[in-house]
Motif scaffolding. Structure first.
Motif, PDB file in Angstrom:
ATOM      1  N   GLY A 225       0.802  -1.216   0.000  1.00  0.00           N
ATOM      2  CA  GLY A 225       0.000   0.000   0.000  1.00  0.00           C
ATOM      3  C   GLY A 225       0.832   1.260   0.000  1.00  0.00           C
ATOM      4  O   GLY A 225       0.437   2.283  -0.565  1.00  0.00           O
ATOM      5  N   VAL A 226       1.986   1.214   0.660  1.00  0.00           N
ATOM      6  CA  VAL A 226       2.881   2.364   0.720  1.00  0.00           C
ATOM      7  C   VAL A 226       3.946   2.275  -0.365  1.00  0.00           C
ATOM      8  O   VAL A 226       4.362   3.280  -0.937  1.00  0.00           O
ATOM      9  CB  VAL A 226       3.528   2.470   2.117  1.00  0.00           C
ATOM     10  N   GLY A 227       4.414   1.067  -0.630  1.00  0.00           N
ATOM     11  CA  GLY A 227       5.343   0.852  -1.731  1.00  0.00           C
ATOM     12  C   GLY A 227       6.754   1.309  -1.477  1.00  0.00           C
ATOM     13  O   GLY A 227       7.489   1.640  -2.423  1.00  0.00           O
ATOM     14  N   THR A 228       7.196   1.330  -0.211  1.00  0.00           N
ATOM     15  CA  THR A 228       8.558   1.761   0.075  1.00  0.00           C
ATOM     16  C   THR A 228       9.589   0.690  -0.265  1.00  0.00           C
ATOM     17  O   THR A 228      10.775   1.002  -0.411  1.00  0.00           O
ATOM     18  CB  THR A 228       8.705   2.156   1.551  1.00  0.00           C
ATOM     19  N   VAL A 229       9.152  -0.561  -0.371  1.00  0.00           N
ATOM     20  CA  VAL A 229      10.060  -1.660  -0.704  1.00  0.00           C
ATOM     21  C   VAL A 229       9.553  -2.331  -1.975  1.00  0.00           C
ATOM     22  O   VAL A 229       8.372  -2.692  -2.069  1.00  0.00           O
ATOM     23  CB  VAL A 229      10.135  -2.692   0.444  1.00  0.00           C
ATOM     24  N   ALA A 277      -6.812  -0.672  -3.856  1.00  0.00           N
ATOM     25  CA  ALA A 277      -5.785  -1.143  -4.787  1.00  0.00           C
ATOM     26  C   ALA A 277      -6.425  -1.688  -6.062  1.00  0.00           C
ATOM     27  O   ALA A 277      -7.542  -2.213  -6.028  1.00  0.00           O
ATOM     28  CB  ALA A 277      -4.950  -2.237  -4.133  1.00  0.00           C
ATOM     29  N   PRO A 278      -5.732  -1.595  -7.188  1.00  0.00           N
ATOM     30  CA  PRO A 278      -6.231  -2.253  -8.400  1.00  0.00           C
ATOM     31  C   PRO A 278      -6.135  -3.769  -8.252  1.00  0.00           C
ATOM     32  O   PRO A 278      -5.234  -4.285  -7.575  1.00  0.00           O
ATOM     33  CB  PRO A 278      -5.295  -1.731  -9.497  1.00  0.00           C
ATOM     34  N   ILE A 279      -7.029  -4.488  -8.878  1.00  0.00           N
ATOM     35  CA  ILE A 279      -7.094  -5.941  -8.721  1.00  0.00           C
ATOM     36  C   ILE A 279      -5.802  -6.611  -9.194  1.00  0.00           C
ATOM     37  O   ILE A 279      -5.352  -7.591  -8.588  1.00  0.00           O
ATOM     38  CB  ILE A 279      -8.325  -6.517  -9.474  1.00  0.00           C
ATOM     39  N   ASN A 280      -5.176  -6.114 -10.245  1.00  0.00           N
ATOM     40  CA  ASN A 280      -3.967  -6.750 -10.745  1.00  0.00           C
ATOM     41  C   ASN A 280      -2.834  -6.706  -9.730  1.00  0.00           C
ATOM     42  O   ASN A 280      -2.056  -7.656  -9.616  1.00  0.00           O
ATOM     43  CB  ASN A 280      -3.518  -6.110 -12.061  1.00  0.00           C
ATOM     44  N   ARG A 281      -2.745  -5.590  -9.001  1.00  0.00           N
ATOM     45  CA  ARG A 281      -1.711  -5.531  -7.960  1.00  0.00           C
ATOM     46  C   ARG A 281      -2.014  -6.513  -6.838  1.00  0.00           C
ATOM     47  O   ARG A 281      -1.118  -7.189  -6.316  1.00  0.00           O
ATOM     48  CB  ARG A 281      -1.585  -4.113  -7.402  1.00  0.00           C
ATOM     49  N   MET A 282      -3.287  -6.610  -6.444  1.00  0.00           N
ATOM     50  CA  MET A 282      -3.656  -7.568  -5.405  1.00  0.00           C
ATOM     51  C   MET A 282      -3.324  -8.990  -5.821  1.00  0.00           C
ATOM     52  O   MET A 282      -2.831  -9.794  -5.021  1.00  0.00           O
ATOM     53  CB  MET A 282      -5.146  -7.452  -5.077  1.00  0.00           C
ATOM     54  N   LEU A 283      -3.560  -9.309  -7.083  1.00  0.00           N
ATOM     55  CA  LEU A 283      -3.246 -10.654  -7.565  1.00  0.00           C
ATOM     56  C   LEU A 283      -1.740 -10.919  -7.520  1.00  0.00           C
ATOM     57  O   LEU A 283      -1.307 -12.037  -7.214  1.00  0.00           O
ATOM     58  CB  LEU A 283      -3.778 -10.832  -8.982  1.00  0.00           C
ATOM     59  N   GLN A 284      -0.936  -9.914  -7.804  1.00  0.00           N
ATOM     60  CA  GLN A 284       0.517 -10.062  -7.695  1.00  0.00           C
ATOM     61  C   GLN A 284       0.929 -10.293  -6.244  1.00  0.00           C
ATOM     62  O   GLN A 284       1.808 -11.123  -5.958  1.00  0.00           O
ATOM     63  CB  GLN A 284       1.212  -8.825  -8.254  1.00  0.00           C
ATOM     64  N   GLN A 285       0.297  -9.595  -5.325  1.00  0.00           N
ATOM     65  CA  GLN A 285       0.587  -9.784  -3.908  1.00  0.00           C
ATOM     66  C   GLN A 285       0.254 -11.211  -3.479  1.00  0.00           C
ATOM     67  O   GLN A 285       1.027 -11.855  -2.761  1.00  0.00           O
ATOM     68  CB  GLN A 285      -0.214  -8.792  -3.059  1.00  0.00           C
ATOM     69  N   LEU A 286      -0.890 -11.696  -3.919  1.00  0.00           N
ATOM     70  CA  LEU A 286      -1.307 -13.055  -3.549  1.00  0.00           C
ATOM     71  C   LEU A 286      -0.413 -14.108  -4.194  1.00  0.00           C
ATOM     72  O   LEU A 286      -0.126 -15.145  -3.579  1.00  0.00           O
ATOM     73  CB  LEU A 286      -2.768 -13.272  -3.942  1.00  0.00           C
ATOM     74  N   ALA A 287       0.046 -13.850  -5.417  1.00  0.00           N
ATOM     75  CA  ALA A 287       0.944 -14.796  -6.072  1.00  0.00           C
ATOM     76  C   ALA A 287       2.255 -14.922  -5.302  1.00  0.00           C
ATOM     77  O   ALA A 287       2.828 -16.024  -5.201  1.00  0.00           O
ATOM     78  CB  ALA A 287       1.214 -14.353  -7.510  1.00  0.00           C
ATOM     79  N   ALA A 288       2.743 -13.811  -4.748  1.00  0.00           N
ATOM     80  CA  ALA A 288       3.970 -13.857  -3.951  1.00  0.00           C
ATOM     81  C   ALA A 288       3.768 -14.680  -2.681  1.00  0.00           C
ATOM     82  O   ALA A 288       4.663 -15.419  -2.256  1.00  0.00           O
ATOM     83  CB  ALA A 288       4.413 -12.441  -3.598  1.00  0.00           C
ATOM     84  N   VAL A 289       2.586 -14.583  -2.077  1.00  0.00           N
ATOM     85  CA  VAL A 289       2.283 -15.387  -0.890  1.00  0.00           C
ATOM     86  C   VAL A 289       2.243 -16.868  -1.255  1.00  0.00           C
ATOM     87  O   VAL A 289       2.809 -17.721  -0.558  1.00  0.00           O
ATOM     88  CB  VAL A 289       0.945 -14.948  -0.262  1.00  0.00           C
ATOM     89  N   GLU A 290       1.603 -17.178  -2.360  1.00  0.00           N
ATOM     90  CA  GLU A 290       1.463 -18.583  -2.775  1.00  0.00           C
ATOM     91  C   GLU A 290       2.807 -19.211  -3.127  1.00  0.00           C
ATOM     92  O   GLU A 290       2.970 -20.432  -3.036  1.00  0.00           O
ATOM     93  CB  GLU A 290       0.511 -18.672  -3.972  1.00  0.00           C
ATOM     94  N   ALA A 291       3.789 -18.397  -3.493  1.00  0.00           N
ATOM     95  CA  ALA A 291       5.101 -18.924  -3.867  1.00  0.00           C
ATOM     96  C   ALA A 291       5.917 -19.364  -2.657  1.00  0.00           C
ATOM     97  O   ALA A 291       6.918 -20.073  -2.813  1.00  0.00           O
ATOM     98  CB  ALA A 291       5.882 -17.871  -4.654  1.00  0.00           C
ATOM     99  N   LEU A 292       5.520 -18.950  -1.466  1.00  0.00           N
ATOM    100  CA  LEU A 292       6.251 -19.326  -0.263  1.00  0.00           C
ATOM    101  C   LEU A 292       5.942 -20.779   0.111  1.00  0.00           C
ATOM    102  O   LEU A 292       4.796 -21.223   0.026  1.00  0.00           O
ATOM    103  CB  LEU A 292       5.869 -18.405   0.898  1.00  0.00           C
ATOM    104  N   ASP A 293       6.962 -21.492   0.540  1.00  0.00           N
ATOM    105  CA  ASP A 293       6.802 -22.901   0.914  1.00  0.00           C
ATOM    106  C   ASP A 293       7.487 -23.145   2.252  1.00  0.00           C
ATOM    107  O   ASP A 293       8.689 -22.909   2.354  1.00  0.00           O
ATOM    108  CB  ASP A 293       7.412 -23.789  -0.176  1.00  0.00           C
ATOM    109  N   PRO A 294       6.744 -23.520   3.296  1.00  0.00           N
ATOM    110  CA  PRO A 294       5.345 -23.944   3.310  1.00  0.00           C
ATOM    111  C   PRO A 294       4.341 -22.799   3.361  1.00  0.00           C
ATOM    112  O   PRO A 294       3.149 -23.026   3.268  1.00  0.00           O
ATOM    113  CB  PRO A 294       5.264 -24.774   4.603  1.00  0.00           C
ATOM    114  N   GLY A 295       4.789 -21.594   3.542  1.00  0.00           N
ATOM    115  CA  GLY A 295       3.887 -20.455   3.504  1.00  0.00           C
ATOM    116  C   GLY A 295       3.310 -20.102   4.860  1.00  0.00           C
ATOM    117  O   GLY A 295       3.487 -20.823   5.842  1.00  0.00           O
ATOM    118  N   PRO A 296       2.613 -18.953   4.931  1.00  0.00           N
ATOM    119  CA  PRO A 296       2.081 -18.480   6.209  1.00  0.00           C
ATOM    120  C   PRO A 296       0.904 -19.313   6.691  1.00  0.00           C
ATOM    121  O   PRO A 296       0.237 -19.994   5.914  1.00  0.00           O
ATOM    122  CB  PRO A 296       1.643 -17.043   5.892  1.00  0.00           C
TER     123      PRO A 296
END
Length: 330
Positions: A225-229, A277-296
């Motif tokens: 949301g802030v985008g500092t990183v 947020a635009p939906i495409n950015r949210m989908l990118q955020q979720l894709a990064a979460v799904e890439a974690l193994d075993p994940g949160p």
């Protein structure tokens, strides 16, 4: 005993609302209570809570119980909170109660050692006093499932060993005392990165903090949301937290930010403002979460009431429409 009997009857007589969004990517959301919320009608709150549950949320993190003039641990706030928890339970929602949020936290944690130790001790005392009052009145409520510590741990302020030691002591003492007060209720806290510490140093920080408070649930804000990183850089921080949790059997979650900040620190000195947020950015955020193994252990939105459901927020209608199309029934 009469209160407990009433809540047991409520649990039997008021079944949870079924969600249309069985494929929802979030199981939880934050909610920031305001003094004005005490003036909202029961019908207005019922509609809000039903809408939150309707998009797949089953858990809420009430970000604080005490903040500024708002105090939900004392009258009239605690009577409001009791009724609000009844409504949350009727809609199938579980609630983690935040404790004391101090508007001066960000500036006070840069104090010298003695002043910082005294400040953290005072904040601990205030949070434990609020928890005592909440437990006495609401401890057996079926919707109340955990505590949330409102102080947010950043990667800028805790750089020296003596600062980390004081923070370790603070979290260890606070989580231990809350566990004595409510043994069955977990304690959560959030953390975020700005790029001030490299990922390896941030990992060392949380290894130290988690070793002092092993039962603490750590919720990592994704910062979109802030985008500092930048996203690739944030993913490295998330991977470090994920690896600690996996190797030491710790509980953690990711907070997916559903807003895009328009003004306010750290962007500028204007008051804070944001749009959905635009939906495409949210989908990118979720894709990064799904890439974690075993994940949160959980994926938490910040926040469904503000940016997915509030029609006053710019961009909300577009985000909600696309969200429903992707994750909810016809």
């Amino acid at each position: 005993m009469k209160q407990l009997y009433f809540w047991l009857l409520l649990a039997i007589s008021l079944p949870a609302q079924a969600s249309e969004c069985t494929g929802a990517p979030f199981s939880a959301s934050f909610l920031q209570p305001l003094t004005s919320d005490l003036e909202r009608s029961a019908d207005s709150w019922e509609a809000t809570l039903q809408s939150i549950a309707g998009v797949g949320i089953d858990t809420l993190y009430l970000q604080w119980s005490v903040y500024g003039e708002l105090d939900l641990s004392r009258e009239p706030g605690i009577s409001f909170l009791s009724i609000w928890l009844d409504q949350a339970h009727a809609n199938g929602l579980r609630v983690n109660l935040g404790l004391v949020a101090d508007a001066d936290f960000g500036s006070r944690i840069t104090d010298p050692a003695d002043a910082l130790a005294a400040y953290l001790a005072g904040l601990r005392e205030r949070s434990l006093a609020a928890a005592d009052r909440l437990k006495a009145r609401l401890g057996d409520h079926p919707a109340f499932v955990g505590w949330y510590l409102s102080e947010e741990i950043d990667d800028r302020s805790w750089t020296h060993p003596w600062q980390v030691d004081l923070l370790r002591e603070h979290l260890s003492s606070l989580t231990s005392l809350l566990a004595e007060l409510s043994p069955e209720k977990p304690v959560s806290i959030s953390t975020y990165v700005s790029g001030a510490q490299p990922p390896a140093q941030f990992e060392r920080l949380w290894r130290a903090l988690w070793s002092a408070a092993p039962q603490l649930h750590v919720l990592l804000q994704d910062g979109a949301g802030v985008g500092t990183v930048a996203r690739p850089d944030f993913n490295e921080y998330a991977l470090r937290v994920n690896n600690i949790a996996a190797r030491t059997n710790r509980y953690w979650g990711i907070i997916v930010e559903l807003f895009s900040q328009q003004s306010g620190p750290p962007l500028d000195d204007a008051p804070f403002s944001a749009q959905a947020a635009p939906i495409n950015r949210m989908l990118q955020q979720l894709a990064a979460v799904e890439a974690l193994d075993p994940g949160p252990n959980e994926v938490i939105a910040f926040s469904v009431p503000e940016y997915l459901l509030d029609p006053a927020k710019p961009g909300q209608a577009e985000l909600l429409n696309e969200y429903r199309r992707r994750y909810c029934g016809p």
